[in-house]
Design a protein around this motif. Structure first.
Motif, PDB file in Angstrom:
ATOM      1  N   ASP A  40     -44.355  -3.804  36.445  1.00  0.00           N
ATOM      2  CA  ASP A  40     -43.554  -2.814  36.374  1.00  0.00           C
ATOM      3  C   ASP A  40     -42.520  -2.726  37.500  1.00  0.00           C
ATOM      4  N   ALA A  41     -42.639  -3.637  38.580  1.00  0.00           N
ATOM      5  CA  ALA A  41     -41.817  -3.303  39.640  1.00  0.00           C
ATOM      6  C   ALA A  41     -40.740  -4.346  39.633  1.00  0.00           C
ATOM      7  N   PHE A  42     -40.666  -5.203  38.567  1.00  0.00           N
ATOM      8  CA  PHE A  42     -39.801  -6.111  38.222  1.00  0.00           C
ATOM      9  C   PHE A  42     -38.814  -6.018  36.998  1.00  0.00           C
ATOM     10  N   GLU A  43     -37.405  -6.633  37.179  1.00  0.00           N
ATOM     11  CA  GLU A  43     -36.595  -6.887  36.080  1.00  0.00           C
ATOM     12  C   GLU A  43     -36.200  -8.187  36.005  1.00  0.00           C
ATOM     13  N   TRP A  44     -35.476  -8.305  34.489  1.00  0.00           N
ATOM     14  CA  TRP A  44     -34.826  -9.574  34.296  1.00  0.00           C
ATOM     15  C   TRP A  44     -33.377  -9.351  34.834  1.00  0.00           C
ATOM     16  N   TYR A  45     -32.441 -10.399  35.456  1.00  0.00           N
ATOM     17  CA  TYR A  45     -31.301 -10.349  35.461  1.00  0.00           C
ATOM     18  C   TYR A  45     -30.632 -11.511  35.381  1.00  0.00           C
ATOM     19  N   ASP A  46     -29.658 -11.732  34.670  1.00  0.00           N
ATOM     20  CA  ASP A  46     -28.917 -12.988  34.329  1.00  0.00           C
ATOM     21  C   ASP A  46     -27.819 -13.344  35.493  1.00  0.00           C
ATOM     22  N   ILE A  47     -28.091 -14.334  35.947  1.00  0.00           N
ATOM     23  CA  ILE A  47     -27.067 -14.694  37.014  1.00  0.00           C
ATOM     24  C   ILE A  47     -25.720 -15.008  36.747  1.00  0.00           C
ATOM     25  N   ASP A  48     -24.829 -14.282  37.389  1.00  0.00           N
ATOM     26  CA  ASP A  48     -23.287 -14.688  37.196  1.00  0.00           C
ATOM     27  C   ASP A  48     -22.808 -15.734  37.996  1.00  0.00           C
ATOM     28  N   VAL A  49     -22.717 -16.940  37.541  1.00  0.00           N
ATOM     29  CA  VAL A  49     -22.427 -18.174  38.374  1.00  0.00           C
ATOM     30  C   VAL A  49     -20.973 -17.871  39.075  1.00  0.00           C
ATOM     31  N   ASN A  50     -20.078 -17.093  38.685  1.00  0.00           N
ATOM     32  CA  ASN A  50     -18.864 -16.838  39.005  1.00  0.00           C
ATOM     33  C   ASN A  50     -18.958 -15.541  40.244  1.00  0.00           C
ATOM     34  N   SER A  51     -20.025 -15.107  40.433  1.00  0.00           N
ATOM     35  CA  SER A  51     -20.072 -14.212  41.562  1.00  0.00           C
ATOM     36  C   SER A  51     -20.665 -14.779  42.808  1.00  0.00           C
ATOM     37  N   ASP A  52     -20.053 -14.817  43.829  1.00  0.00           N
ATOM     38  CA  ASP A  52     -20.343 -15.523  45.170  1.00  0.00           C
ATOM     39  C   ASP A  52     -21.618 -14.623  45.369  1.00  0.00           C
ATOM     40  N   GLU A  53     -22.000 -13.572  45.510  1.00  0.00           N
ATOM     41  CA  GLU A  53     -22.902 -12.900  45.951  1.00  0.00           C
ATOM     42  C   GLU A  53     -24.292 -13.294  45.186  1.00  0.00           C
ATOM     43  N   ASP A  54     -24.075 -13.577  43.686  1.00  0.00           N
ATOM     44  CA  ASP A  54     -25.039 -13.762  42.809  1.00  0.00           C
ATOM     45  C   ASP A  54     -25.540 -15.274  43.481  1.00  0.00           C
ATOM     46  N   SER A  56     -25.049 -16.864  46.103  1.00  0.00           N
ATOM     47  CA  SER A  56     -25.691 -16.829  47.575  1.00  0.00           C
ATOM     48  C   SER A  56     -26.988 -16.435  47.445  1.00  0.00           C
ATOM     49  N   ASN A  57     -27.340 -15.302  46.655  1.00  0.00           N
ATOM     50  CA  ASN A  57     -28.754 -15.008  46.632  1.00  0.00           C
ATOM     51  C   ASN A  57     -29.742 -15.811  45.742  1.00  0.00           C
ATOM     52  N   VAL A  58     -29.225 -16.790  44.906  1.00  0.00           N
ATOM     53  CA  VAL A  58     -29.936 -17.861  44.297  1.00  0.00           C
ATOM     54  C   VAL A  58     -30.236 -18.910  45.275  1.00  0.00           C
ATOM     55  N   TYR A  59     -29.104 -19.334  46.049  1.00  0.00           N
ATOM     56  CA  TYR A  59     -29.204 -20.344  46.939  1.00  0.00           C
ATOM     57  C   TYR A  59     -30.243 -20.023  48.138  1.00  0.00           C
ATOM     58  N   THR A  60     -30.211 -18.894  48.431  1.00  0.00           N
ATOM     59  CA  THR A  60     -31.260 -18.369  49.580  1.00  0.00           C
ATOM     60  C   THR A  60     -32.783 -18.516  48.752  1.00  0.00           C
ATOM     61  N   PRO A  79     -26.967 -26.910  47.612  1.00  0.00           N
ATOM     62  CA  PRO A  79     -25.685 -26.001  48.223  1.00  0.00           C
ATOM     63  C   PRO A  79     -25.180 -25.289  46.952  1.00  0.00           C
ATOM     64  N   ILE A  80     -24.434 -24.088  47.325  1.00  0.00           N
ATOM     65  CA  ILE A  80     -23.726 -23.389  46.241  1.00  0.00           C
ATOM     66  C   ILE A  80     -22.735 -24.205  45.239  1.00  0.00           C
ATOM     67  N   PRO A  81     -21.873 -25.103  46.031  1.00  0.00           N
ATOM     68  CA  PRO A  81     -21.124 -26.039  44.901  1.00  0.00           C
ATOM     69  C   PRO A  81     -21.988 -26.944  43.961  1.00  0.00           C
ATOM     70  N   PHE A  82     -23.148 -27.252  44.411  1.00  0.00           N
ATOM     71  CA  PHE A  82     -24.014 -28.125  43.700  1.00  0.00           C
ATOM     72  C   PHE A  82     -24.536 -27.156  42.473  1.00  0.00           C
ATOM     73  N   LEU A  83     -25.071 -26.122  42.934  1.00  0.00           N
ATOM     74  CA  LEU A  83     -25.680 -25.092  41.956  1.00  0.00           C
ATOM     75  C   LEU A  83     -24.482 -24.884  40.862  1.00  0.00           C
ATOM     76  N   ARG A  84     -23.315 -24.662  41.151  1.00  0.00           N
ATOM     77  CA  ARG A  84     -22.415 -24.139  40.102  1.00  0.00           C
ATOM     78  C   ARG A  84     -22.174 -25.413  39.134  1.00  0.00           C
ATOM     79  N   TRP A  85     -22.075 -26.499  39.936  1.00  0.00           N
ATOM     80  CA  TRP A  85     -22.047 -27.827  38.902  1.00  0.00           C
ATOM     81  C   TRP A  85     -23.220 -27.997  38.080  1.00  0.00           C
TER      82      TRP A  85
END
Ligand code: NHW
Ligand code: EN5
Length: 389
Positions: A40-54, A56-60, A79-85
């Motif tokens: 109950d406490a959780f939800e699905w969320y699709d990461i937006d690779v074009n969002s720096d905020e998203d 940065s949250n995946v990176y962390t 690193p973030i550029p690696f994850l985007r790639w």
């Protein structure tokens, strides 16, 4: 003993297969149309690779909770550029970049990703698959069966696109690997690697007056590549190299096939992410050899002086003319010039030909290769023609 994996279309650990092929055949109408239920406490969320905020949250999440070595001294820090790639090859889909968030404050607590890949197994016809990576559950939520939820949800979303197979690698043993491979490491920066506990002074040097100096001399490399015609790969090389790479990979029993667009995505140099090199014959102007590595730093856990280990990982290559040992030596020289501390590889492809000659030493980590919903007789590491990130 494997509550989750025992119910999946994968071979049992003890199962020996003599033939290769799909384990189960399903159709779209057998796939659930709605997401799996989460606590109950959780939800699905699709990461937006074009969002720096998203991103940065995946990176962390990954930087603090992803894969560590057995002694918890190093942790992958993609690193973030690696994850985007890694997440956006041709045909990528946002709904395969799956996160779990805490409803109350939207903080990310888990992740899994898939990207499309075409793989040929056992010399048969090419199969569309998902390449699964970056499965991660926050340390505080471990062993609560969240991982099976992530795996089942990515499976459902992949199935909805009429894809029924997947490929993945892991350091852990679950039912049932195609192959067990080993990591090897080539020291490029002995003082730092010894300092951070990644390697130690070879036993045979301990009795000398200056063991560190001996170690440095042993691993010393020339300043510049030695092969005539060795240079960075450029856009113009793409058609030739793409074709030659696919030709070379066909000799292996599990390998990807790259379209020209795939090849551009995965191999055109991106600073601090992927570096590709070719050898061009000065007379004929033809490309004879190709070699690449990706850059994946690790956090050095709890070290005062060094925060990051700069590691390069051997990626795809072919050597049609230059001796493989010489091609890899030139790669080591290039990686050293780019300030990497170590170059890592597995004992897959033709790597056994150069591993000892190029002064790689065995690591303490294994990497298992897996296929989902596909059975195949066990493979030796040298029959694997696929490197994952
Ligand atoms: S391998 C890297 C995986 N990530 C890490 O190691 C990061 C650090 N660890 C964690 O975050 C590269 C957690 O420990 C994880 C497990 C999340 C690993 N592969 O939630 P529970 C990849 O990303 C099974 C497969 O309680 P947890 C590849 C385990 O055997 N299964 O554990 C990913 C058990 O099942 P069992 C794994 O510690 C490939 C169940 O999970 C696994 O809180 C995924 C326990 O779950 C692993 N690495 O979370 C498969 N680690 O049956 C893709 C644990 O034994 C399949 N388990 O009871 C294909 C899908 C697509 C198909 C499309 C047709
Ligand atoms: C999914 N795409 O165990 C990947 N790394 O050997 C996820 N060891 O770095 C799965 N323990 O041996 C990844 N130094 C599974 C791998 C997880 C990470 C891992 C191992 C691979 C590793 C290092 C450090 C060990 C620290 C203590 C290691 C020895 C190197 C030495 C260099 C000089 C010559 C002798 C060997």
């Amino acid at each position: 003993q494997h509550k989750f994996w025992d119910e999946q279309p994968v071979p049992k650990i003890y199962e020996e297969n003599e033939e290769s092929g799909a384990i189960e055949e399903k159709t779209l109408d057998q796939v659930r149309k709605d997401p799996l239920a989460l606590p109950d406490a959780f939800e699905w969320y699709d990461i937006d690779v074009n969002s720096d905020e998203d991103m940065s949250n995946v990176y962390t999440l990954l930087e603090q909770n992803y894969v560590e070595d057995d002694d918890a001294m190093f942790r992958f820090a993609y690193p973030i550029p690696f994850l985007r790639w890694a997440l956006t090859p041709p045909g990528w889909r946002r709904d395969w970049h799956i996160a779990v968030r805490v409803k109350a404050n939207k903080s990310l607590v888990a992740f899994i990703s898939g990207v499309p890949v075409e793989v040929r197994v056992d010399q048969k016809k090419i199969v569309k698959m998902a390449e699964i990576n970056f499965l991660c559950v926050h340390k505080k939520l471990r062993e609560k069966r969240l991982a099976p939820k992530l795996i089942a949800e990515v499976t459902r979303r992949v199935n909805l696109t009429d894809v029924w197979q997947a490929v993945y690698t892991a350091g852990v043993l679950v039912p049932k690997p195609v192959s067990k491979t080993r990591y090897w490491h080539r020291n490029l920066n002995p003082p730092k690697l010894i300092d951070i506990g990644f390697s130690s002074i070879p036993r045979t040097y301990a009795k000398f007056r200056d063991p560190l100096d001996m170690t440095i001399k042993y691993y010393k490399l020339p300043e510049k590549p030695l092969t005539v015609g060795f240079r960075k790969m450029t856009k113009k090389d793409v058609p030739a190299v793409q074709k030659l790479l696919n030709d070379y990979l066909r000799r292996f029993k599990v390998h990807p096939e790259f379209t020209q667009d795939d090849f551009k995505h995965w191999f055109l140099t991106r600073d601090d992410v992927i570096h590709s090199f070719v050898v061009q014959d000065p007379e004929t102007k033809r490309i004879t050899d190709f070699v690449s590595f990706y850059s994946l730093p690790s956090s050095v856990i709890g070290h005062q002086k060094h925060k990051l280990l700069k590691a390069a990982y051997l990626y795809f290559y072919f050597a049609n003319s230059t001796p493989l040992v010489q091609l890899i030596d030139d790669l080591l020289i290039s990686a050293k010039a780019l300030d990497f501390d170590v170059l890592n590889c597995l004992d897959i492809m033709d790597n056994a030909q150069f591993i000892e000659k190029c002064k790689f030493g065995p690591g303490d980590g294994n990497l298992y290769y897996y296929l989902y919903n596909y059975k195949i007789p066990d493979l030796k590491p040298e029959q694997i023609g696929l490197t994952m990130l």
